[in-house]
Design an enzyme around this catalytic site. Structure first.
Site, PDB file in Angstrom:
ATOM      1  N   LYS A 145      -0.727  14.589   9.329  1.00 42.32           N
ATOM      2  CA  LYS A 145      -1.342  13.274   9.589  1.00 42.32           C
ATOM      3  C   LYS A 145      -0.421  12.437  10.470  1.00 42.32           C
ATOM      4  O   LYS A 145      -0.874  11.752  11.390  1.00 42.32           O
ATOM      5  CB  LYS A 145      -1.644  12.548   8.261  1.00 42.32           C
ATOM      6  CG  LYS A 145      -2.295  11.188   8.486  1.00 42.32           C
ATOM      7  CD  LYS A 145      -2.753  10.472   7.234  1.00 42.32           C
ATOM      8  CE  LYS A 145      -3.283   9.079   7.593  1.00 42.32           C
ATOM      9  NZ  LYS A 145      -3.630   8.250   6.434  1.00 42.32           N
ATOM     10  N   GLU A 165      -2.197 -14.337   2.815  1.00 42.83           N
ATOM     11  CA  GLU A 165      -3.642 -14.195   3.031  1.00 42.83           C
ATOM     12  C   GLU A 165      -3.930 -13.716   4.445  1.00 42.83           C
ATOM     13  O   GLU A 165      -3.281 -14.171   5.397  1.00 42.83           O
ATOM     14  CB  GLU A 165      -4.309 -15.551   2.809  1.00 42.83           C
ATOM     15  CG  GLU A 165      -4.652 -15.767   1.356  1.00 42.83           C
ATOM     16  CD  GLU A 165      -5.942 -16.553   1.242  1.00 42.83           C
ATOM     17  OE1 GLU A 165      -6.983 -16.019   1.640  1.00 42.83           O
ATOM     18  OE2 GLU A 165      -5.861 -17.708   0.794  1.00 42.83           O
ATOM     19  N   ASP A 170      -1.795  -4.009  10.216  1.00 40.71           N
ATOM     20  CA  ASP A 170      -3.155  -4.216   9.777  1.00 40.71           C
ATOM     21  C   ASP A 170      -3.942  -3.072  10.393  1.00 40.71           C
ATOM     22  O   ASP A 170      -3.789  -2.765  11.577  1.00 40.71           O
ATOM     23  CB  ASP A 170      -3.700  -5.569  10.234  1.00 40.71           C
ATOM     24  CG  ASP A 170      -4.827  -6.013   9.317  1.00 40.71           C
ATOM     25  OD1 ASP A 170      -4.560  -6.205   8.112  1.00 40.71           O
ATOM     26  OD2 ASP A 170      -5.976  -6.119   9.772  1.00 40.71           O
ATOM     27  N   SER A 171      -4.722  -2.416   9.571  1.00 40.72           N
ATOM     28  CA  SER A 171      -5.380  -1.210  10.046  1.00 40.72           C
ATOM     29  C   SER A 171      -6.747  -1.094   9.414  1.00 40.72           C
ATOM     30  O   SER A 171      -7.054  -1.791   8.443  1.00 40.72           O
ATOM     31  CB  SER A 171      -4.519   0.009   9.723  1.00 40.72           C
ATOM     32  OG  SER A 171      -3.994  -0.089   8.417  1.00 40.72           O
ATOM     33  N   ASP A 229      -9.649   8.333   4.277  1.00 44.24           N
ATOM     34  CA  ASP A 229      -9.282   9.655   4.816  1.00 44.24           C
ATOM     35  C   ASP A 229     -10.241  10.789   4.414  1.00 44.24           C
ATOM     36  O   ASP A 229     -10.532  11.653   5.243  1.00 44.24           O
ATOM     37  CB  ASP A 229      -7.847  10.027   4.408  1.00 44.24           C
ATOM     38  CG  ASP A 229      -6.805   9.315   5.263  1.00 44.24           C
ATOM     39  OD1 ASP A 229      -7.176   8.748   6.305  1.00 44.24           O
ATOM     40  OD2 ASP A 229      -5.619   9.326   4.889  1.00 44.24           O
ATOM     41  N   LYS A 285       0.500   3.734   2.899  1.00 46.01           N
ATOM     42  CA  LYS A 285       1.158   3.304   4.153  1.00 46.01           C
ATOM     43  C   LYS A 285       2.668   3.477   4.039  1.00 46.01           C
ATOM     44  O   LYS A 285       3.314   3.960   4.959  1.00 46.01           O
ATOM     45  CB  LYS A 285       0.876   1.813   4.428  1.00 46.01           C
ATOM     46  CG  LYS A 285      -0.495   1.486   4.965  1.00 46.01           C
ATOM     47  CD  LYS A 285      -0.512   0.003   5.367  1.00 46.01           C
ATOM     48  CE  LYS A 285      -1.901  -0.498   5.645  1.00 46.01           C
ATOM     49  NZ  LYS A 285      -1.940  -1.911   6.033  1.00 46.01           N
ATOM     50  N   PHE A 336      -4.976   8.443   2.046  1.00 45.68           N
ATOM     51  CA  PHE A 336      -5.475   7.342   1.211  1.00 45.68           C
ATOM     52  C   PHE A 336      -6.688   6.729   1.895  1.00 45.68           C
ATOM     53  O   PHE A 336      -7.096   7.183   2.972  1.00 45.68           O
ATOM     54  CB  PHE A 336      -4.373   6.290   0.984  1.00 45.68           C
ATOM     55  CG  PHE A 336      -3.980   5.538   2.235  1.00 45.68           C
ATOM     56  CD1 PHE A 336      -3.058   6.068   3.115  1.00 45.68           C
ATOM     57  CD2 PHE A 336      -4.543   4.305   2.541  1.00 45.68           C
ATOM     58  CE1 PHE A 336      -2.704   5.381   4.281  1.00 45.68           C
ATOM     59  CE2 PHE A 336      -4.194   3.604   3.698  1.00 45.68           C
ATOM     60  CZ  PHE A 336      -3.279   4.156   4.563  1.00 45.68           C
ATOM     61  N   ARG A 362      -1.694   5.341  12.922  1.00 47.06           N
ATOM     62  CA  ARG A 362      -0.421   4.728  12.521  1.00 47.06           C
ATOM     63  C   ARG A 362       0.748   5.411  13.231  1.00 47.06           C
ATOM     64  O   ARG A 362       1.694   4.763  13.666  1.00 47.06           O
ATOM     65  CB  ARG A 362      -0.289   4.823  10.987  1.00 47.06           C
ATOM     66  CG  ARG A 362       0.868   4.046  10.406  1.00 47.06           C
ATOM     67  CD  ARG A 362       0.702   3.814   8.909  1.00 47.06           C
ATOM     68  NE  ARG A 362      -0.437   2.948   8.640  1.00 47.06           N
ATOM     69  CZ  ARG A 362      -1.602   3.369   8.160  1.00 47.06           C
ATOM     70  NH1 ARG A 362      -1.767   4.634   7.827  1.00 47.06           N
ATOM     71  NH2 ARG A 362      -2.603   2.528   8.002  1.00 47.06           N
ATOM     72  N   ASN A 398       0.855  -1.189   0.000  1.00 45.16           N
ATOM     73  CA  ASN A 398       0.000   0.000   0.000  1.00 45.16           C
ATOM     74  C   ASN A 398       0.898   1.249   0.000  1.00 45.16           C
ATOM     75  O   ASN A 398       1.589   1.538   0.982  1.00 45.16           O
ATOM     76  CB  ASN A 398      -0.885  -0.059   1.257  1.00 45.16           C
ATOM     77  CG  ASN A 398      -1.807   1.135   1.383  1.00 45.16           C
ATOM     78  OD1 ASN A 398      -1.443   2.257   1.044  1.00 45.16           O
ATOM     79  ND2 ASN A 398      -3.000   0.888   1.901  1.00 45.16           N
TER      80      ASN A 398
END
Ligand code: IMP
Length: 209
Positions: free
Chosen positions: A179, A44, A73-74, A159, A16, A156, A185, A13
């Protein structure tokens, strides 16, 4: 002189990765990515929580790469949806959909929900794993409100529909630096720093033996 150890930031991503490049600056590691390590395997996410998914990704990519690995993971937890989409945030509106389609899907789910019931939070769980199988996690949250429409070009994911009452702005209206001062994060990364400092120290010590 010993080389700086690598830290694999295991995400594809770009949003990120941009944030981590700045959030993890100044640590005793050279940052690298899955693309940089030419790793194309997809791990996965079969866990039922963000913590399980973050651990799954970090341990699998640490084993594959032989590097200390950070995975996150968010996602967005919406009170009126009993915490959904949560760990399903990326796949909530189906596979291979755009951020705009994801936001439209969520806004449609919240159609008719009044402002005072639109509370939500972004949550980020970071897992840091070593190739030897050690793993630690830390997390951060950022509270806000799901707005009625989208606004702003930054960030992204969700947001543009995430309103921050204290700043009277959407997350997507903040610069990367802004941010990175208040986000879920950023808060998780702040807690990850001492763990990484220690791992960096140990690496340096190992190299002197
Ligand atoms: P993951 O790759 O499974 O962690 O997916 C996370 C998903 O949650 C992303 O695709 C976004 O839709 C959403 N998300 C996570 N962090 C953020 C953020 O900082 N801003 C907006 N959306 C986010």
């Amino acid at each position: 002189m010993s080389e700086q150890a690598k830290l694999l930031v295991a995400s594809n991503n770009l949003g990120k990765l941009r944030e981590y490049a700045s959030l993890l600056s100044g640590l005793p590691f050279e940052l690298t990515t899955l693309a940089g390590e030419r790793i194309t395997d997809e791990i996965e996410e079969t866990g039922s929580s963000m913590e399980q998914n973050a651990i799954q990704k970090a341990t699998a990519y640490a084993a594959l790469s032989g590097l200390i690995t950070l995975a996150d993971d968010s996602g967005l937890e919406v009170d009126a949806l009993d915490g959904e989409p949560g760990s399903l945030s990326r796949r909530y509106a189906g596979e291979n959909v755009s951020d705009m389609e994801r936001m439209d899907y969520l806004l449609a789910k919240l159609d008719g929900v009044p402002w005072e019931a639109r509370g939500a939070r972004f949550r980020c769980v970071i897992a840091i794993a070593t190739p030897e199988g050690r793993v630690e996690t830390c997390q951060g949250v950022c509270e806000g409100i799901v707005a009625l429409d989208s606004k702003g070009e930054g960030g992204f994911g969700y947001d543009p529909i995430f309103y921050l009452p204290e700043l009277d702005k959407r997350m997507a209206e903040l610069t990367l630096e802004e941010k990175n001062r208040i986000s879920h994060r950023a808060r998780a990364a702040q807690k990850a720093r001492p763990i990484l400092e220690l791992l960096g120290e140990q690496k340096r010590y190992d190299q002197t033996l």
